[in-house]
Design an enzyme around this catalytic site. Sequence first.
Site, PDB file in Angstrom:
ATOM      1  N   GLU A 116       0.824  -1.218   0.000  1.00 13.48           N
ATOM      2  CA  GLU A 116       0.000   0.000   0.000  1.00 13.48           C
ATOM      3  C   GLU A 116       0.857   1.266   0.000  1.00 13.48           C
ATOM      4  O   GLU A 116       0.391   2.342   0.378  1.00 13.48           O
ATOM      5  CB  GLU A 116      -0.960   0.005   1.198  1.00 13.48           C
ATOM      6  CG  GLU A 116      -1.863  -1.200   1.312  1.00 13.48           C
ATOM      7  CD  GLU A 116      -2.862  -1.355   0.158  1.00 13.48           C
ATOM      8  OE1 GLU A 116      -2.876  -0.491  -0.739  1.00 13.48           O
ATOM      9  OE2 GLU A 116      -3.590  -2.361   0.156  1.00 13.48           O
ATOM     10  N   HIS A 139      -2.743   2.233   8.230  1.00 15.17           N
ATOM     11  CA  HIS A 139      -3.848   1.428   7.687  1.00 15.17           C
ATOM     12  C   HIS A 139      -4.044   0.212   8.577  1.00 15.17           C
ATOM     13  O   HIS A 139      -3.076  -0.384   9.038  1.00 15.17           O
ATOM     14  CB  HIS A 139      -3.528   1.002   6.254  1.00 15.17           C
ATOM     15  CG  HIS A 139      -4.464  -0.032   5.718  1.00 15.17           C
ATOM     16  ND1 HIS A 139      -5.821   0.178   5.610  1.00 15.17           N
ATOM     17  CD2 HIS A 139      -4.245  -1.291   5.270  1.00 15.17           C
ATOM     18  CE1 HIS A 139      -6.385  -0.908   5.103  1.00 15.17           C
ATOM     19  NE2 HIS A 139      -5.457  -1.819   4.903  1.00 15.17           N
ATOM     20  N   HIS A 141      -7.261  -2.980  10.024  1.00 15.96           N
ATOM     21  CA  HIS A 141      -8.542  -3.667   9.815  1.00 15.96           C
ATOM     22  C   HIS A 141      -9.271  -3.809  11.151  1.00 15.96           C
ATOM     23  O   HIS A 141      -9.514  -4.937  11.607  1.00 15.96           O
ATOM     24  CB  HIS A 141      -8.311  -5.069   9.222  1.00 15.96           C
ATOM     25  CG  HIS A 141      -7.516  -5.117   7.953  1.00 15.96           C
ATOM     26  ND1 HIS A 141      -6.899  -6.269   7.495  1.00 15.96           N
ATOM     27  CD2 HIS A 141      -7.249  -4.153   7.019  1.00 15.96           C
ATOM     28  CE1 HIS A 141      -6.282  -6.017   6.342  1.00 15.96           C
ATOM     29  NE2 HIS A 141      -6.472  -4.744   6.042  1.00 15.96           N
ATOM     30  N   GLU A 169     -16.949  11.919  23.196  1.00 16.17           N
ATOM     31  CA  GLU A 169     -15.806  12.687  22.699  1.00 16.17           C
ATOM     32  C   GLU A 169     -15.504  12.507  21.215  1.00 16.17           C
ATOM     33  O   GLU A 169     -14.568  13.104  20.702  1.00 16.17           O
ATOM     34  CB  GLU A 169     -14.584  12.395  23.564  1.00 16.17           C
ATOM     35  CG  GLU A 169     -14.847  12.920  24.967  1.00 16.17           C
ATOM     36  CD  GLU A 169     -13.676  12.848  25.911  1.00 16.17           C
ATOM     37  OE1 GLU A 169     -12.670  12.204  25.571  1.00 16.17           O
ATOM     38  OE2 GLU A 169     -13.795  13.438  26.992  1.00 16.17           O
ATOM     39  N   HIS A 210     -13.128  -3.349   3.969  1.00 12.85           N
ATOM     40  CA  HIS A 210     -11.708  -3.692   4.031  1.00 12.85           C
ATOM     41  C   HIS A 210     -11.068  -3.184   5.329  1.00 12.85           C
ATOM     42  O   HIS A 210     -10.526  -3.957   6.102  1.00 12.85           O
ATOM     43  CB  HIS A 210     -10.984  -3.132   2.795  1.00 12.85           C
ATOM     44  CG  HIS A 210      -9.513  -3.378   2.784  1.00 12.85           C
ATOM     45  ND1 HIS A 210      -8.802  -3.628   1.634  1.00 12.85           N
ATOM     46  CD2 HIS A 210      -8.593  -3.415   3.788  1.00 12.85           C
ATOM     47  CE1 HIS A 210      -7.528  -3.824   1.925  1.00 12.85           C
ATOM     48  NE2 HIS A 210      -7.371  -3.677   3.234  1.00 12.85           N
TER      49      HIS A 210
HETATM   50  O1  2HA Z   1      -0.786  -5.054   3.674  1.00 11.15           O
HETATM   51  O2  2HA Z   1      -3.748  -4.594   4.747  1.00 11.15           O
HETATM   52  O3  2HA Z   1      -4.486  -3.568   2.417  1.00 11.15           O
HETATM   53  C1  2HA Z   1      -1.929  -5.766   3.881  1.00 11.15           C
HETATM   54  C2  2HA Z   1      -3.115  -4.914   3.772  1.00 11.15           C
HETATM   55  C3  2HA Z   1      -3.471  -4.485   2.414  1.00 11.15           C
HETATM   56 ZN    ZN Z   2      -5.680  -3.819   4.362  1.00 11.97          ZN
END
Ligand code: 2HA
Ligand code: ZN
Length: 272
Positions: A116, A139, A141, A169, A210
């Site tokens: 990414e 990033h 999940h 908050e 995602h």
């Molecule tokens: O690198 O989360 O979006 C693994 C991820 C890709």
């Molecule tokens: Zn990801």
Amino acid sequence: MKDILTSRFVEEMRRTTANMYRLGWDERNGGNISYMLDENEVKEYLDVKKTIREIPTGFNALPLAGKYFIVTGTGKYFKNVDVDPETNLGVLRIASDGETAQLLWGFKDGGKFTSEFPAHMMSHIARLKVNPENRVVMHSHPTNLLAMNFVHELDEKKLTHTLWEMCTECIVVFPDGVGVLPWMLCGTNSIGEATAEKMKEFRVVVWALHGVYGAGRSLDETFGLIETVEKAAQIYMLTAHLPRLNTIKDEDMVKLAELFKVEYRKDFLNLN
Ligand code: 2HA
Ligand code: ZN
């Protein structure tokens, strides 16, 4: 030259990835972080004239030429960063042409930066224009936020409003709200460009079905931002199927935003 394993930035990356892994947000190779470093700080630990390898960036990152980053590696697990930072992390500099990343440390097994990387670098470029103090793109999940993606409308106003309603908050922590991208193929320049476009307006961008992107001045601040969004999503998921008896009112959110003097998305509230 000091030992880079004792540096503040490697230490912080180890701690942050370990926290994220333990929270269940970053299974397997899920998630990635890029953190812009100060050249003088890097020089305390590395000979910046010694490039180990050159890796094509895959796009033009010219606005970041000469900038240093510590980045998680592609295919690498957050779970393993703490035990082996030199394999799972890399320190690199964007070359003067913007087309090459010069590896100065890390990715010891021949690895390279996160898949990414375009989304990260393009987001840095976008956020730095809004806030010159921005240093981190993250990033992840997060479980409840992801769950919420399957049962809540993914309209930016509606999603932001629901999240703001879940914790007192929230409107103070992410007053600019949450941007949303539709499901897109990850690891591409296209999703990078779309993320960066949203980052002009939002510090939090949901990648539908995602995960999430966050941006901020430090690892702590960016982690805290995603942590707060995830907490709101958790409250939502714990209560969405139950009768709603009480809620934080829009007028009360205005009082909070005014007390903390934050510029918030007024159009994301339903005020008369
Ligand atoms: O690198 O989360 O979006 C693994 C991820 C890709
Ligand atoms: Zn990801």
